[in-house]
Enzyme design. Structure first.
Site, PDB file in Angstrom:
ATOM      1  N   GLY A  97     -10.157  -3.495   1.412  1.00 33.69           N
ATOM      2  CA  GLY A  97      -9.355  -3.570   2.614  1.00 33.69           C
ATOM      3  C   GLY A  97      -9.478  -2.326   3.470  1.00 33.69           C
ATOM      4  O   GLY A  97     -10.483  -1.599   3.413  1.00 33.69           O
ATOM      5  N   ASP A  98      -8.455  -2.044   4.233  1.00 33.11           N
ATOM      6  CA  ASP A  98      -8.521  -0.949   5.200  1.00 33.11           C
ATOM      7  C   ASP A  98      -8.186   0.413   4.599  1.00 33.11           C
ATOM      8  O   ASP A  98      -8.518   1.446   5.176  1.00 33.11           O
ATOM      9  CB  ASP A  98      -7.572  -1.220   6.368  1.00 33.11           C
ATOM     10  CG  ASP A  98      -6.110  -1.240   5.932  1.00 33.11           C
ATOM     11  OD1 ASP A  98      -5.790  -1.991   4.991  1.00 33.11           O
ATOM     12  OD2 ASP A  98      -5.288  -0.516   6.513  1.00 33.11           O
ATOM     13  N   THR A 149       0.877  -1.167   0.000  1.00 34.43           N
ATOM     14  CA  THR A 149       0.000   0.000   0.000  1.00 34.43           C
ATOM     15  C   THR A 149       0.912   1.215   0.000  1.00 34.43           C
ATOM     16  O   THR A 149       2.083   1.097   0.340  1.00 34.43           O
ATOM     17  CB  THR A 149      -0.873  -0.011   1.278  1.00 34.43           C
ATOM     18  OG1 THR A 149      -1.582  -1.235   1.341  1.00 34.43           O
ATOM     19  CG2 THR A 149      -1.854   1.138   1.317  1.00 34.43           C
ATOM     20  N   GLY A 183      -5.312  -5.993   5.654  1.00 35.97           N
ATOM     21  CA  GLY A 183      -6.395  -5.041   5.755  1.00 35.97           C
ATOM     22  C   GLY A 183      -7.556  -5.459   6.621  1.00 35.97           C
ATOM     23  O   GLY A 183      -8.111  -4.650   7.375  1.00 35.97           O
ATOM     24  N   THR A 241      -0.484   0.171   6.610  1.00 42.06           N
ATOM     25  CA  THR A 241      -0.245  -0.824   5.576  1.00 42.06           C
ATOM     26  C   THR A 241      -0.134  -2.178   6.257  1.00 42.06           C
ATOM     27  O   THR A 241       0.612  -2.333   7.219  1.00 42.06           O
ATOM     28  CB  THR A 241       1.035  -0.525   4.773  1.00 42.06           C
ATOM     29  OG1 THR A 241       1.344  -1.659   3.950  1.00 42.06           O
ATOM     30  CG2 THR A 241       2.225  -0.226   5.681  1.00 42.06           C
ATOM     31  N   GLY A 242      -0.893  -3.130   5.777  1.00 47.56           N
ATOM     32  CA  GLY A 242      -0.854  -4.446   6.404  1.00 47.56           C
ATOM     33  C   GLY A 242      -2.008  -5.311   5.971  1.00 47.56           C
ATOM     34  O   GLY A 242      -2.637  -5.063   4.933  1.00 47.56           O
ATOM     35  N   ARG A 275     -13.494  -7.197  -3.119  1.00 50.28           N
ATOM     36  CA  ARG A 275     -12.918  -7.101  -1.775  1.00 50.28           C
ATOM     37  C   ARG A 275     -12.398  -5.686  -1.533  1.00 50.28           C
ATOM     38  O   ARG A 275     -11.792  -5.062  -2.396  1.00 50.28           O
ATOM     39  CB  ARG A 275     -11.783  -8.103  -1.617  1.00 50.28           C
ATOM     40  CG  ARG A 275     -11.034  -8.041  -0.278  1.00 50.28           C
ATOM     41  CD  ARG A 275      -9.744  -7.266  -0.368  1.00 50.28           C
ATOM     42  NE  ARG A 275      -8.985  -7.284   0.881  1.00 50.28           N
ATOM     43  CZ  ARG A 275      -7.879  -6.584   1.090  1.00 50.28           C
ATOM     44  NH1 ARG A 275      -7.385  -5.813   0.135  1.00 50.28           N
ATOM     45  NH2 ARG A 275      -7.259  -6.644   2.262  1.00 50.28           N
TER      46      ARG A 275
END
Length: 313
Positions: free
Chosen positions: A206-207, A176, A230, A227-228, A204
């Site tokens: 994510g965060d 990200t 999500g 970043t990770g 989908r």
């Protein structure tokens, strides 16, 4: 234990994703330079606006846009493929002065999602637009669409094929991009943008476009871009929790960021990292993954970039 900031007097910081990033012994000098230059270019783009009196929102938008245009990073041009061979992009931006925020999710034809996210923040009464509605909004507000071919790169296609091959071990990589900044008025801002995760299900999210999960900014606490993994960052309300721990828990930014990234999120089964800055320029960049591509720029113009898994924390 007392946790100290990773740096002081920082005015802008960026990240290019967490996970099993560059390994020194396996990286050519040219590839190392390309990553460091990419991060530095983003920092300078933001710095130029900040030095000219621009806002922190201007700075994080500019920095993220540079990263979106660099195919080394998983956002914009360098976005990964979904399981059906397409590209779906997400982004968000937030202003710490008044908690204004904008985001888009699941767009397929927006070259620079961070620009569309800012338009949502400034030209609508909404926070998050997704899919066809977000695409139409972006075009109506002057963003020229691109075809899906714009996002195609051989490297990302190879990654999709590897992800579909059960014989190849899965790599923990959460690519990200994001930026956080503080301007001369002491106003904070944060922005995050992503092309998702390789081989993700179509649809989908994510965060990255979720305010309070992948992005948050509040003047009296911090600006955070995550970043990770999500889904875990959403469940743990990662960015918002860091802010709340500063506001209500009395923790320093470094303490709060470490607690969320190194304790709370792993307890939920996920890894990753954040970049975070407060109004005094204290910077924290904890990550529970082996590496996190990131860098920061200080008030006196010093640029620090970290691209290897063994770069000093």
């Amino acid at each position: 234990m007392t946790y100290q900031p990773d740096a002081h007097n920082v005015i802008i910081a960026v990240h290019g994703g967490a996970g099993n990033k560059l390994i020194r012994e396996e990286t050519t000098p040219e590839l190392e330079k390309a990553h460091r230059d990419g991060l530095a270019d983003a920092l300078r783009a933001g710095e130029q606006l900040l030095r000219a009196g621009g806002s922190s929102v201007d700075a994080v938008e500019a920095a993220v846009r540079v990263l979106e245009d660099n195919e080394l990073f998983n956002a914009g041009k360098g976005s990964v493929f979904t399981e059906d061979g397409g590209h779906e992009l997400d982004a968000s931006i937030m202003r710490g002065a008044d908690l204004a925020a904008g985001a888009i999710a699941g767009v397929r034809n927006v070259r620079n999602p961070v620009l569309a996210a800012r338009l949502v923040m400034e030209r609508t009464s909404h926070v998050l637009l997704c899919g066809d509605g977000a695409e139409s909004f972006a075009v109506r507000n002057g963003l020229r669409p691109v075809t899906q071919d714009y996002f195609w790169t051989q490297r990302r296609l190879d990654q999709l094929n590897e992800a579909k091959d059960p014989q190849i071990p899965e790599r923990a990589e959460y690519s990200t991009v994001g930026a956080v900044a503080v301007d001369r008025d002491g106003d904070l801002a944060a922005a995050t943008s992503t092309g998702g995760t390789t081989n993700q299900m179509s649809g989908r999210v994510g965060d990255s476009p979720i305010i309070g999960a992948g992005t948050y900014a509040r003047n009296d606490t911090a600006a955070i871009s995550a970043t990770g993994q999500g889904e875990v960052f959403i469940r743990g309300a990662a960015a918002g929790t860091i802010s709340a721990m500063v506001e209500f828990g009395g923790l320093s930014l470094a303490e709060a960021a470490f607690d969320v990234v190194m304790r709370r999120l792993p307890a939920l089964g996920g890894t990753g990292g954040v970049i975070a800055i407060d109004r005094q320029g204290a910077f924290a960049g904890p990550h529970s993954t082996p590496g996190m591509l990131h860098g920061y720029l200080t008030m006196d113009g010093e640029i620090v970039t970290k691209v290897f898994t063994d770069d000093p924390r």
